[in-house]
Design a protein around this motif. Structure first.
Motif, PDB file in Angstrom:
ATOM      1  N   LEU A 116       1.149  50.052   0.923  1.00 30.47           N
ATOM      2  CA  LEU A 116       1.591  51.069   1.878  1.00 30.47           C
ATOM      3  C   LEU A 116       0.585  51.246   3.017  1.00 30.47           C
ATOM      4  CD1 LEU A 116       3.281  53.427   2.953  1.00 30.47           C
ATOM      5  CD2 LEU A 116       2.094  54.906   1.299  1.00 30.47           C
ATOM      6  N   LEU A 117      -0.623  51.658   2.670  1.00 28.78           N
ATOM      7  CA  LEU A 117      -1.591  51.998   3.713  1.00 28.78           C
ATOM      8  C   LEU A 117      -2.092  50.773   4.459  1.00 28.78           C
ATOM      9  CD1 LEU A 117      -3.628  54.809   1.930  1.00 28.78           C
ATOM     10  CD2 LEU A 117      -1.603  54.996   3.395  1.00 28.78           C
ATOM     11  N   GLY A 118      -2.121  49.617   3.792  1.00 28.46           N
ATOM     12  CA  GLY A 118      -2.511  48.390   4.485  1.00 28.46           C
ATOM     13  C   GLY A 118      -1.544  48.077   5.614  1.00 28.46           C
ATOM     14  N   ALA A 119      -0.250  48.169   5.319  1.00 24.91           N
ATOM     15  CA  ALA A 119       0.757  47.939   6.363  1.00 24.91           C
ATOM     16  C   ALA A 119       0.653  48.991   7.455  1.00 24.91           C
ATOM     17  CB  ALA A 119       2.156  47.952   5.748  1.00 24.91           C
ATOM     18  N   TRP A 120       0.364  50.220   7.069  1.00 22.79           N
ATOM     19  CA  TRP A 120       0.226  51.317   8.039  1.00 22.79           C
ATOM     20  C   TRP A 120      -0.954  51.047   8.966  1.00 22.79           C
ATOM     21  CZ3 TRP A 120       1.518  56.882   6.114  1.00 22.79           C
ATOM     22  CH2 TRP A 120       1.509  57.782   7.191  1.00 22.79           C
ATOM     23  N   ARG A 121      -2.084  50.640   8.393  1.00 22.11           N
ATOM     24  CA  ARG A 121      -3.275  50.366   9.210  1.00 22.11           C
ATOM     25  C   ARG A 121      -3.004  49.267  10.236  1.00 22.11           C
ATOM     26  NH1 ARG A 121      -5.566  50.672   3.857  1.00 22.11           N
ATOM     27  NH2 ARG A 121      -6.748  52.614   3.620  1.00 22.11           N
ATOM     28  N   VAL A 122      -2.437  48.152   9.765  1.00 25.25           N
ATOM     29  CA  VAL A 122      -2.198  47.026  10.669  1.00 25.25           C
ATOM     30  C   VAL A 122      -1.194  47.401  11.747  1.00 25.25           C
ATOM     31  CG1 VAL A 122      -1.318  44.663  10.838  1.00 25.25           C
ATOM     32  CG2 VAL A 122      -2.796  45.305   8.923  1.00 25.25           C
ATOM     33  N   THR A 123      -0.131  48.078  11.356  1.00 25.07           N
ATOM     34  CA  THR A 123       0.906  48.436  12.320  1.00 25.07           C
ATOM     35  C   THR A 123       0.362  49.366  13.399  1.00 25.07           C
ATOM     36  OG1 THR A 123       2.588  48.229  10.587  1.00 25.07           O
ATOM     37  CG2 THR A 123       3.219  49.399  12.585  1.00 25.07           C
ATOM     38  N   SER A 124      -0.436  50.336  12.996  1.00 27.33           N
ATOM     39  CA  SER A 124      -0.983  51.260  13.992  1.00 27.33           C
ATOM     40  C   SER A 124      -1.914  50.531  14.961  1.00 27.33           C
ATOM     41  CB  SER A 124      -1.723  52.414  13.303  1.00 27.33           C
ATOM     42  OG  SER A 124      -2.874  51.947  12.611  1.00 27.33           O
ATOM     43  N   ARG A 160       8.860  51.910  -1.855  1.00 24.02           N
ATOM     44  CA  ARG A 160       9.754  52.961  -1.357  1.00 24.02           C
ATOM     45  C   ARG A 160       9.066  53.758  -0.251  1.00 24.02           C
ATOM     46  NH1 ARG A 160      13.445  56.657  -5.256  1.00 24.02           N
ATOM     47  NH2 ARG A 160      14.009  54.533  -5.871  1.00 24.02           N
ATOM     48  N   ALA A 161       7.784  54.032  -0.445  1.00 30.31           N
ATOM     49  CA  ALA A 161       7.024  54.738   0.585  1.00 30.31           C
ATOM     50  C   ALA A 161       6.907  53.894   1.850  1.00 30.31           C
ATOM     51  CB  ALA A 161       5.637  55.098   0.059  1.00 30.31           C
ATOM     52  N   LEU A 162       6.807  52.572   1.693  1.00 31.29           N
ATOM     53  CA  LEU A 162       6.747  51.689   2.857  1.00 31.29           C
ATOM     54  C   LEU A 162       8.021  51.816   3.688  1.00 31.29           C
ATOM     55  CD1 LEU A 162       5.253  49.418   4.393  1.00 31.29           C
ATOM     56  CD2 LEU A 162       6.466  47.781   2.920  1.00 31.29           C
ATOM     57  N   VAL A 163       9.159  51.938   3.027  1.00 27.33           N
ATOM     58  CA  VAL A 163      10.430  52.114   3.746  1.00 27.33           C
ATOM     59  C   VAL A 163      10.448  53.463   4.452  1.00 27.33           C
ATOM     60  CG1 VAL A 163      12.923  52.331   3.471  1.00 27.33           C
ATOM     61  CG2 VAL A 163      11.690  50.558   2.214  1.00 27.33           C
TER      62      VAL A 163
END
Length: 285
Positions: A116-124, A160-163
């Motif tokens: 979850l947070l890895g995808a969030w970090r990269v996306t931001s 689910r949180a990633l979605v």
């Protein structure tokens, strides 16, 4: 759904030639296949991975997606090499045993932080470049985001949180970049090794699908002229996706019954993390 039909329903595909693509988890099973296919189609691809391989098919920068500073540095390098960004594929992910009835430990935190947070970090870190190009974000989620399997609560919760994160991102970037979620089922890869080693293999509860179908679906999300919000990777997956969203009691009963049958058959005997499931299955047997 057959690829020509999916292409038709999506209004065809745009060319990948010249697109600038960043793929996380680029040295893993999914990532290597994705990087290879994008490159074959003419895209310029850079990857991020915790442990790049010498034989990676594209340039892969070392990056710990659970480290804020590492993500900021590696992503900046990737964007500089690419000269901007048209497609971000958040593919990196890990699985592992995590029964929901037990306290959350390091395994749970590890999966939530990366998935979850890895995808969030990269996306931001990529958001400005993506809005500048009116680009696309593709989240590689999981069928378990909508149809949870037992004994792997952390993975399902993280996906689910990633979605949910993708849904919020889609609204914030509306009109400037798009966000799609892809929902693979199980694909044979090392991601299942730790669960199997703990005696919690989900063999028999999930049908494996070919890697090629997952890659094709990610490409569809990235290249279709009509942007797709949610994309299961197989026809069976589409049925499961529909049933889990609209008839959750039915899918709950099916999964619970299958789990009990497997526990009674001795599949989880000796697996410490499944002791509660085994004990309850015998009590109701």
């Amino acid at each position: 759904m057959a690829r020509p039909v999916r292409d038709l329903l999506s209004g065809g595909r745009r060319s990948a030639a010249g697109l600038r693509v960043l793929v996380t988890g680029a040295s893993g099973t999914f990532g290597r296949a994705l990087c290879t296919r994008f490159t074959e189609l003419g895209a310029t691809v850079v990857g991020l991975d915790l442990a790049p391989n010498e034989d990676d098919t594209v340039e892969v920068l070392p990056c710990d997606l659970t480290d804020d500073a590492d993500v900021a540095s590696a992503t900046a390098q990737a964007l500089e090499r690419l000269g901007g960004l048209d497609v971000l594929v958040n593919n990196a992910g890990i699985g592992g045993p995590a029964p929901a009835e037990l306290p959350p430990g390091e395994e749970v935190r590890r999966q939530l932080d990366l998935n979850l947070l890895g995808a969030w970090r990269v996306t931001s870190a990529c958001a400005r470049a993506l809005t500048d190009s009116r680009g696309r974000v593709v989240m590689v989620s999981s069928r378990m985001a909508v149809l949870q399997l037992p004994l792997a609560a952390a993975y399902g919760a993280s996906k689910r949180a990633l979605v949910a994160y993708a849904d919020a991102l889609r609204m914030e970037l509306a009109g400037h970049a798009t966000v799609s979620c892809v929902y693979p089922s199980a694909v044979r890869s090392p991601i299942h090794d730790s669960t199997a080693a703990a005696g919690l293999s989900l063999e028999g509860m999930s049908t494996y699908e070919p890697l090629e179908g997952v890659v094709d679906t990610v490409l569809l999300a990235a290249l279709s002229r009509r942007v797709r919000r949610d994309l299961p990777t197989t026809g069976k997956g589409a049925v499961e996706f529909f049933l889990a969203r609209h008839f959750p009691r039915l899918t709950d009963r099916i999964v619970a019954r299958t789990l009990t049958e497997r526990a009674r058959a001795g599949v989880f005997d000796g697996a410490e993390l499944a002791a509660g499931v085994v004990r309850r299955s015998r009590r109701t047997g």
